[in-house]
Design a protein around this motif. Structure first.
Motif, PDB file in Angstrom:
ATOM      1  N   LEU A 257     -27.546  35.441  -7.131  1.00  0.00           N
ATOM      2  CA  LEU A 257     -25.914  35.442  -7.446  1.00  0.00           C
ATOM      3  C   LEU A 257     -26.108  34.468  -8.614  1.00  0.00           C
ATOM      4  O   LEU A 257     -26.355  33.348  -8.680  1.00  0.00           O
ATOM      5  N   PHE A 258     -25.813  34.929  -9.954  1.00  0.00           N
ATOM      6  CA  PHE A 258     -25.831  34.012 -11.277  1.00  0.00           C
ATOM      7  C   PHE A 258     -24.319  33.458 -11.462  1.00  0.00           C
ATOM      8  O   PHE A 258     -23.350  34.218 -11.724  1.00  0.00           O
ATOM      9  N   ILE A 259     -24.225  32.326 -11.307  1.00  0.00           N
ATOM     10  CA  ILE A 259     -23.016  31.550 -11.472  1.00  0.00           C
ATOM     11  C   ILE A 259     -23.210  30.524 -12.937  1.00  0.00           C
ATOM     12  O   ILE A 259     -23.516  29.315 -12.315  1.00  0.00           O
ATOM     13  N   ALA A 266     -19.238  26.688  -8.731  1.00  0.00           N
ATOM     14  CA  ALA A 266     -20.408  27.329  -7.977  1.00  0.00           C
ATOM     15  C   ALA A 266     -20.086  26.888  -6.530  1.00  0.00           C
ATOM     16  O   ALA A 266     -20.248  27.569  -5.582  1.00  0.00           O
ATOM     17  N   PRO A 267     -19.854  25.428  -6.091  1.00  0.00           N
ATOM     18  CA  PRO A 267     -19.547  25.207  -4.984  1.00  0.00           C
ATOM     19  C   PRO A 267     -18.366  25.935  -4.224  1.00  0.00           C
ATOM     20  O   PRO A 267     -18.263  26.358  -3.108  1.00  0.00           O
ATOM     21  N   LEU A 268     -17.291  25.835  -5.165  1.00  0.00           N
ATOM     22  CA  LEU A 268     -15.970  26.715  -4.511  1.00  0.00           C
ATOM     23  C   LEU A 268     -16.475  28.148  -4.152  1.00  0.00           C
ATOM     24  O   LEU A 268     -16.153  28.753  -3.199  1.00  0.00           O
ATOM     25  N   VAL A 269     -17.216  28.974  -5.134  1.00  0.00           N
ATOM     26  CA  VAL A 269     -17.903  30.381  -4.670  1.00  0.00           C
ATOM     27  C   VAL A 269     -18.713  30.294  -3.421  1.00  0.00           C
ATOM     28  O   VAL A 269     -18.499  30.938  -2.338  1.00  0.00           O
ATOM     29  N   VAL A 270     -19.507  29.367  -3.240  1.00  0.00           N
ATOM     30  CA  VAL A 270     -20.083  29.434  -1.991  1.00  0.00           C
ATOM     31  C   VAL A 270     -19.254  29.043  -0.848  1.00  0.00           C
ATOM     32  O   VAL A 270     -19.442  29.724   0.381  1.00  0.00           O
ATOM     33  N   GLN A 290     -25.264  23.798 -17.521  1.00  0.00           N
ATOM     34  CA  GLN A 290     -24.277  22.907 -16.889  1.00  0.00           C
ATOM     35  C   GLN A 290     -24.281  22.463 -15.381  1.00  0.00           C
ATOM     36  O   GLN A 290     -23.288  21.784 -15.000  1.00  0.00           O
ATOM     37  N   TRP A 291     -25.218  22.951 -14.619  1.00  0.00           N
ATOM     38  CA  TRP A 291     -25.359  22.515 -13.303  1.00  0.00           C
ATOM     39  C   TRP A 291     -26.031  21.098 -13.189  1.00  0.00           C
ATOM     40  O   TRP A 291     -26.133  20.469 -12.203  1.00  0.00           O
ATOM     41  N   ASP A 292     -26.244  20.687 -14.475  1.00  0.00           N
ATOM     42  CA  ASP A 292     -27.130  19.429 -14.277  1.00  0.00           C
ATOM     43  C   ASP A 292     -26.249  18.024 -14.171  1.00  0.00           C
ATOM     44  O   ASP A 292     -26.427  17.356 -15.423  1.00  0.00           O
ATOM     45  N   THR A 293     -25.444  18.046 -13.281  1.00  0.00           N
ATOM     46  CA  THR A 293     -24.871  16.860 -13.023  1.00  0.00           C
ATOM     47  C   THR A 293     -24.867  16.374 -11.641  1.00  0.00           C
ATOM     48  O   THR A 293     -25.427  16.734 -10.607  1.00  0.00           O
ATOM     49  N   ALA A 294     -24.647  15.094 -11.594  1.00  0.00           N
ATOM     50  CA  ALA A 294     -24.869  14.353 -10.294  1.00  0.00           C
ATOM     51  C   ALA A 294     -23.648  14.844  -9.110  1.00  0.00           C
ATOM     52  O   ALA A 294     -24.355  14.850  -7.985  1.00  0.00           O
ATOM     53  N   SER A 295     -22.747  15.335  -9.450  1.00  0.00           N
ATOM     54  CA  SER A 295     -21.876  16.061  -8.331  1.00  0.00           C
ATOM     55  C   SER A 295     -22.618  17.425  -7.604  1.00  0.00           C
ATOM     56  O   SER A 295     -22.411  17.542  -6.648  1.00  0.00           O
ATOM     57  N   MET A 296     -23.385  18.045  -8.801  1.00  0.00           N
ATOM     58  CA  MET A 296     -24.096  19.197  -8.193  1.00  0.00           C
ATOM     59  C   MET A 296     -25.226  18.906  -7.358  1.00  0.00           C
ATOM     60  O   MET A 296     -25.391  19.308  -6.334  1.00  0.00           O
ATOM     61  N   GLN A 297     -26.008  17.995  -7.961  1.00  0.00           N
ATOM     62  CA  GLN A 297     -26.979  17.383  -7.274  1.00  0.00           C
ATOM     63  C   GLN A 297     -26.855  16.896  -5.858  1.00  0.00           C
ATOM     64  O   GLN A 297     -27.721  16.760  -4.851  1.00  0.00           O
ATOM     65  N   SER A 298     -25.599  16.202  -5.780  1.00  0.00           N
ATOM     66  CA  SER A 298     -25.384  15.586  -4.333  1.00  0.00           C
ATOM     67  C   SER A 298     -24.550  16.627  -3.312  1.00  0.00           C
ATOM     68  O   SER A 298     -24.119  16.162  -2.113  1.00  0.00           O
ATOM     69  N   ASN A 299     -24.272  17.794  -3.868  1.00  0.00           N
ATOM     70  CA  ASN A 299     -23.318  18.684  -2.909  1.00  0.00           C
ATOM     71  C   ASN A 299     -24.417  19.506  -2.157  1.00  0.00           C
ATOM     72  O   ASN A 299     -25.021  20.162  -2.520  1.00  0.00           O
ATOM     73  N   PRO A 300     -24.360  19.270  -0.878  1.00  0.00           N
ATOM     74  CA  PRO A 300     -25.014  20.063   0.281  1.00  0.00           C
ATOM     75  C   PRO A 300     -24.979  21.597  -0.072  1.00  0.00           C
ATOM     76  O   PRO A 300     -25.746  22.408   0.453  1.00  0.00           O
ATOM     77  N   LEU A 301     -23.673  22.090  -0.091  1.00  0.00           N
ATOM     78  CA  LEU A 301     -23.278  23.384  -0.379  1.00  0.00           C
ATOM     79  C   LEU A 301     -24.378  23.884  -1.554  1.00  0.00           C
ATOM     80  O   LEU A 301     -24.717  25.471  -1.176  1.00  0.00           O
ATOM     81  N   MET A 302     -24.807  23.337  -2.360  1.00  0.00           N
ATOM     82  CA  MET A 302     -25.668  23.846  -3.567  1.00  0.00           C
ATOM     83  C   MET A 302     -27.213  23.542  -3.258  1.00  0.00           C
ATOM     84  O   MET A 302     -27.969  24.065  -4.104  1.00  0.00           O
TER      85      MET A 302
END
Length: 410
Positions: A257-259, A266-270, A290-302
């Motif tokens: 799935l491409f987001i 992406a976290p909301l989708v998951v 656009q996923w290269d952020t600290a919040s994405m890297q630390s989100n267990p959903l992703m």
């Protein structure tokens, strides 16, 4: 547009662009011709550099070299535009400081971020002898500057991500969304992902992303099961949730799935798919830079998601040097100005009077910068050598290195 119809002679490139040591590190901070890895670039025809006496430089000047290069920035744009201009100017100064004996002089001109400002800035720089334009940052200013530069036969290396302003003679150094899509879909296909779905935002960015997505899936002989388009109005995610739910019936047929959007999309989708009982355990989540952020890297959903981006070693060294010089950490795109200046300085050193000819700037072997390998295409767009990263829930890890050579992809 650069006039290559009048040949001022042939110049064989017999030198290699010499790299400078970045703050004593092993990192090559100066751009080098990627073809220097054992290849001879041969002879390139192109226009001669005008040796007439230019108008005296006015305004801010960086460097004392004999070759003048315009640096067009939105200094009076206000707000974030002015902040970007300051960062890019700092990065340009840093580049000259780290390129020994550079023979260029930067003519800093204000565009205010507008088309009219871009035209005026380019006119002033060219009147003062600029042989190359670096910048502008924003698409309207690029369009304005490009019109003037094209008529004068001066190439532009701009920092905009809007491919509509790219053209022969107007090259984009920025990170383009098409490159992200090509890298991540190509890598997914290499990992036996064949069936794709996508959640794509409405608007110009979404249109560019979708066109690249369809092209790349087709190139890899994959298939698109479903594409859902959503709109975001402020913080209202109602439509995104609705379109995510609409994908539920298709997910059993989907490998990936491409987001492409960043932020919390992406976290909301998951989260939404998990809540509605959709089985996504075997579906690989794919994103963009656009996923290269600290919040994405630390989100267990992703955790487990894949996205493309430049390798980080070069930027870390650059960031440390920048912070030491200016007292603050630079934004991720600050390297564009640094690489633009070192590209100009390197070509002045290596290519003689043909330094900014079309054939030199579009050399198929490309150049090596802070963010890795890149090359300009004849249509003004670019290709970059990107790595692929996997999110871990507490950071990221590289799972596919960036290529070091455009010819082999290695």
């Amino acid at each position: 547009m650069i006039d290559t119809g009048v040949l001022a002679g042939l110049a064989r490139i017999t030198k290699k662009v010499q790299s400078s040591v970045f703050a004593g590190c092993a990192l090559l901070s100066a751009l080098v011709l990627a073809g220097c890895m054992g290849s001879n670039l041969g002879s390139y025809p192109g226009p001669s550099i005008n040796s007439g006496e230019p108008t005296a430089a006015t305004g801010e000047v960086i460097g004392t070299g004999t070759v003048r290069v315009g640096l067009l920035l939105p200094m009076s744009g206000g707000g974030s535009a002015t902040s970007i201009a300051t960062v890019f100017k700092n990065s340009a100064e840093l580049a000259l400081a780290n390129f020994p004996n550079s023979d260029i002089q930067l003519l800093v001109k204000d565009t205010a971020g507008t088309a009219q400002g871009g035209r005026a800035a380019a006119q002033a720089a060219i009147a003062e002898g600029a042989e190359l334009i670096l910048g502008p940052v924003f698409a309207p200013a690029v369009s304005g500057a490009a019109a003037v530069a094209r008529a004068s036969g001066v190439p532009v290396v701009a920092f905009s991500t809007d491919v509509s302003v790219a053209a022969r003679g107007t090259y984009l150094l920025s990170f383009l969304p098409q490159n992200d899509v090509k890298r991540i879909i190509g890598y997914a296909a290499s990992q036996s992902k064949r069936s794709f779905a996508a959640l794509i935002p409405e608007g110009t960015y979404g249109a560019v992303i979708e066109a690249a997505f369809r092209q790349e899936v087709g190139r890899t002989t994959g298939r698109i099961v479903s594409i859902q388009h959503y709109k975001l109005e402020g913080t209202d995610s109602t439509d995104l949730v609705a379109k995510t739910n609409a994908l539920a019936s298709s997910m059993k047929q989907v490998d990936a799935l491409f987001i492409p959007a960043g932020g919390g999309v992406a976290p909301l989708v998951v989260q939404t798919m998990t809540a509605n009982g959709t089985n996504i355990g075997s579906v690989k989540m794919l994103g963009t830079g656009q996923w290269d952020t600290a919040s994405m890297q630390s989100n267990p959903l992703m955790a487990g998601g894949w996205y493309p981006g430049p390798e980080t070693t070069g930027f870390k060294a650059f960031s440390s040097r920048y912070q030491g010089a200016y007292g603050s950490a630079p934004p991720r795109n600050a390297t564009l100005a640094y690489d633009g200046v070192t590209l100009a300085a390197g070509l002045v050193r290596s290519a003689g009077p043909q330094r900014f000819a079309t054939s030199i700037l579009t050399n198929k072997d490309g150049f090596l910068g802070i963010d890795g390998l890149f090359r300009f295409l004849p249509n003004g767009q670019n290709e970059r050598g990107l790595a692929v990263f996997q999110l871990t829930g507490s950071g990221k890890q590289a799972i596919s290195p960036a290529p070091r050579d455009f010819r082999t992809g290695n």
